[in-house]
Scaffold this active site. Structure first.
Site: not given
Length: 732
Positions: A99, A251
């Site tokens: 993300d 991430h």
């Protein structure tokens, strides 16, 4: 005194017969340039800051409206076409999801590790990061990874309107189309978690997203790498139990992700040995690809968007460099002015200071005049009150308002009128020089008045035989208006403080047309006044330097001039000054390579004038542009404090200048407003001058309207005396 060139021919009229006024191109271009720079900076701030983001993770709501099969279902939620279904990843298949990227530092490292271990993943990218780093998105697609949307600005969609949701999606797709030429149908909401965390706030968003053709992807395995718990802990959190399939949350942006990269390098081969395959989402689900090519207008809109974002980054980078340059110039100029102007004042105010033997012989004062009927009587009478013997020559340059007749009707001794056809100020001064009787020539404007001591103070430096010209202290006489007060600040701080500095450096750039004096022999050696530029006062001063003469500043030789009283007149005057200064610099550019004493101006003066009078004002708008940027995009408080710091530095410098000139500090109250309004006007004027110079345009003199209300302190303007006399006569 101003131009004499009249516009030839009638302007094209409007259909009703009235003249049609068009915005001049040389005025339109600087305005457009400033708007374009601001737009580029705003675009840069829009995609770099998170002004529209919402980092407040809202409290959880109840879940009674969320279907049980969603809460108990898998991490892939499909609400398209009225469906309410969810899917799990099959056993021994794993979908790594990343993300908040792409990040220029960590995304390439993540991609390198994935490529090393022949693994695929899904990158949920934000529109802002995609716009800034399109090459990384192209690499993701080229290496077989899947790209999904993670909104444009990363807001919590549970608390946004449908209009805002649509905007987030469309902007993200625009960036994705421009970066990689694709459109994606998978979406992950910011701040999402497991499917069982769906509540009454997030579920309506998920259903609405489905009506737009998107599949919502959450996760069922959180590596918690955002906590930076260590490589071992990240690997442990990301490992599913019992060989089950998983969608793992990681991430590749949002901070230091070195632990994530190291964990991947350990996690991938370990899980592959256990029989896991690392696939895209659609590969893991044996579904059609989530990405479709974009063509036509949509593709070109995306490419245009990416181009503009890249251009804004490049332009902003150049502007940051420019801001550093202007910051250094501003601070350097202030330091030089404060130190050198103080040294100059202490030097000339010493009791034992002398220019040389007192100058007592008569001088000739030249007053070029063109339509100065409202001012000329004030000017001549102030000269008749001089404490120094003077011969006054008024050169009427083809006036049509009776200027010459007014002077002749005064019948004053030692005052002569020389008439000529309209030929311009330099020609008028040369005509006066040819008719002068004395060896020292004082020049002034027809709208200026001298104090009784002005001429005496102005000519004393000629006691030094090396001095060829002297600059006087020009003061704004009509300072009772806001525009006048601003010009008063500019004259005292920007002009007279500068002259003190340049005097000490021996490179004075300009003898003001309102109050200056010259040796006749020096003028004749350089060929007299030239009409090569629109700044004949700067031109002649530079010529004096190149001929080896010293040019000095006489602070006590005060002259009171009438400054422009309207924005239009001020614009015309400063436009001519700026353009004329550029012309003079270009004309005397060879002074840089000249040697000997005459080359000092080229080595010191010309570079300083170019930096402080041309380059610095041109770059100065960056201060205010970045102020606007900081206020809008933050950090707002630091930006305002920085601007106030610059303003305080200018205020200190201005107060010092006013103190040196023995002026009241009251006008400085308007200085903050001057910085906001007046300075912006000067920016655009200088930009217009630059564009005129670069495009080879020609600028003509423009006559400024005068009111005749300026007088020496304690004096009464002739215009006002005339009105008072008429009132008394009417009473009788």
């Amino acid at each position: 005194m101003a131009s004499r060139t009249r516009r030839q021919g009638a302007a094209h009229g409007a259909p009703d017969g009235s003249p049609r006024r068009r915005l001049p191109m040389r005025l339109l271009l600087p305005m457009l340039l400033l708007v374009a720079l601001v737009a580029m900076l705003m675009l840069r701030g829009y995609v770099h800051s998170e002004i529209l983001a919402d980092h407040r993770v809202q409290p959880e709501a109840s879940t009674d409206k969320v279907p049980e099969k969603i809460i108990d279902g898998g991490p892939v939620i499909d609400t398209r076409s009225g469906r309410t279904t969810s899917l799990n990843v099959p056993d021994h298949r794993m979908v790594l999801t990343f993300d908040d990227g792409p990040d220029p530092t960590w995304t390439p490292k993540v991609l390198d590790v994935l490529k090393k271990h022949h693994a695929h993943a899904v990158f949920f990218v934000t529109g802002t990061m995609t716009s800034r780093y399109p090459g990384l998105v192209r690499r993701m697609v080229a290496e077989g990874h899947e790209v999904g949307l993670h909104t444009f600005n990363h807001p919590d969609l549970s608390y946004q309107s449908k209009k805002r949701i649509d905007w987030e999606l469309s902007q993200s797709q625009l960036a994705l189309a421009g970066a990689a030429g694709i459109r994606s149908s998978i979406f992950r909401p910011p701040y999402s978690s497991f499917a069982d965390a769906m509540d009454n706030k997030s579920w309506p968003v998920t259903r609405y997203i489905g009506t737009k053709g998107y599949i919502t992807v959450v996760n069922n395995t959180d590596s918690e790498d955002w906590r930076k718990p260590g490589v071992r802990e990240i690997v442990r959190n990301a490992t599913p139990k019992g060989g089950k399939g998983a969608i793992v949350l990681m991430h590749d942006s949002g901070g230091d992700r070195h632990q994530t990269v190291q964990a991947l390098d350990t996690f991938l081969p370990r899980m592959q040995k256990q029989g896991y395959e690392f696939d895209n989402l659609t590969e893991a689900l044996d579904a059609p690809s989530a990405s479709t090519p974009v063509t036509g207008a949509e593709l070109w809109k995306g490419k245009a968007w990416i181009f503009l974002v890249g251009a804004s980054d490049g332009i902003t980078g150049a502007m940051v460099v420019g801001l550093s340059v202007i910051g250094s110039l501003v601070i350097g100029r202030f330091v030089l002015m404060l130190v050198l102007s103080g040294a100059h004042a202490r030097r000339v105010r010493r009791k034992d200071f002398s220019w040389g033997p007192p100058v007592t012989e008569p001088v000739t004062v030249l007053v070029p005049a063109y339509n100065e009927a409202k001012c000329i009587e004030n000017t001549v009478r102030s000269l008749m009150a001089s404490e120094h013997p003077v011969e006054v020559i008024v050169i009427d340059d083809g006036s049509g308002d009776g200027t010459a007749r007014i002077v002749e009707a005064m019948g004053l001794p030692n005052v002569r009128v020389v008439r000529q056809l309209n030929a311009g100020k330099p020609a008028a001064l040369n005509r006066g020089l040819a008719n002068a009787s004395h060896d020292i020539i004082v020049m002034m404007d027809g709208d200026t008045v001298f104090e009784p001591a002005t001429v005496r103070e102005l000519v004393q430096p000629f006691g030094d035989p090396r001095v060829g010209a002297v600059a006087g202290n020009a003061k704004v006489g009509n300072r009772d208006t806001l525009i006048g007060a601003w010009q008063h600040i500019e004259y005292v701080m920007g002009f007279n403080l500068d002259r003190r500095m340049y005097n000490l450096l021996r490179c004075m750039p300009t003898i003001p047309g309102a109050v200056g004096a010259f040796r006749r022999s020096a003028l004749e050696r350089v060929g007299g006044m030239s009409d090569d530029t629109l700044a004949e006062d700067t031109d002649i001063t530079m010529a004096m330097h190149r001929d080896g003469w010293r040019v000095v500043y006489a602070e006590k030789a005060r002259a009171w001039t009438e400054a422009p009283e309207s924005v239009q007149q001020l614009w015309s005057q400063r436009y001519r000054w700026s353009y004329g200064t550029m012309q003079a610099i270009w004309k005397h550019r060879r002074a840089i390579v000249e040697k000997g004493p005459s080359g000092r101006f080229g080595r010191v003066g010309l570079p300083l004038v170019s930096l402080f009078m041309v380059l610095a004002p041109l770059l100065a708008p960056l201060i205010d542009i970045f102020l606007l940027y900081g206020v809008v995009f933050g950090p707002t408080e630091k930006t305002i404090l920085a601007w106030l710091g610059v303003l305080m530095l200018q205020a200190v410098c201005a107060a010092y200048a006013f103190t040196l000139d023995r002026e009241r500090l009251t006008p400085l109250i308007s200085m903050p407003l001057q910085q906001i309004l007046y300075r912006q006007l000067m920016y655009v004027v200088l930009l217009q001058s630059w564009i005129t110079a670069l495009t080879g345009g020609r600028l003509r003199w423009q006559k400024l309207r005068r009111s005749g209300q300026v007088a020496t302190p304690g004096g009464v303007p002739t215009q006002r005396r005339r009105v008072a006399h008429e009132e008394r006569e009417s009473i009788r």
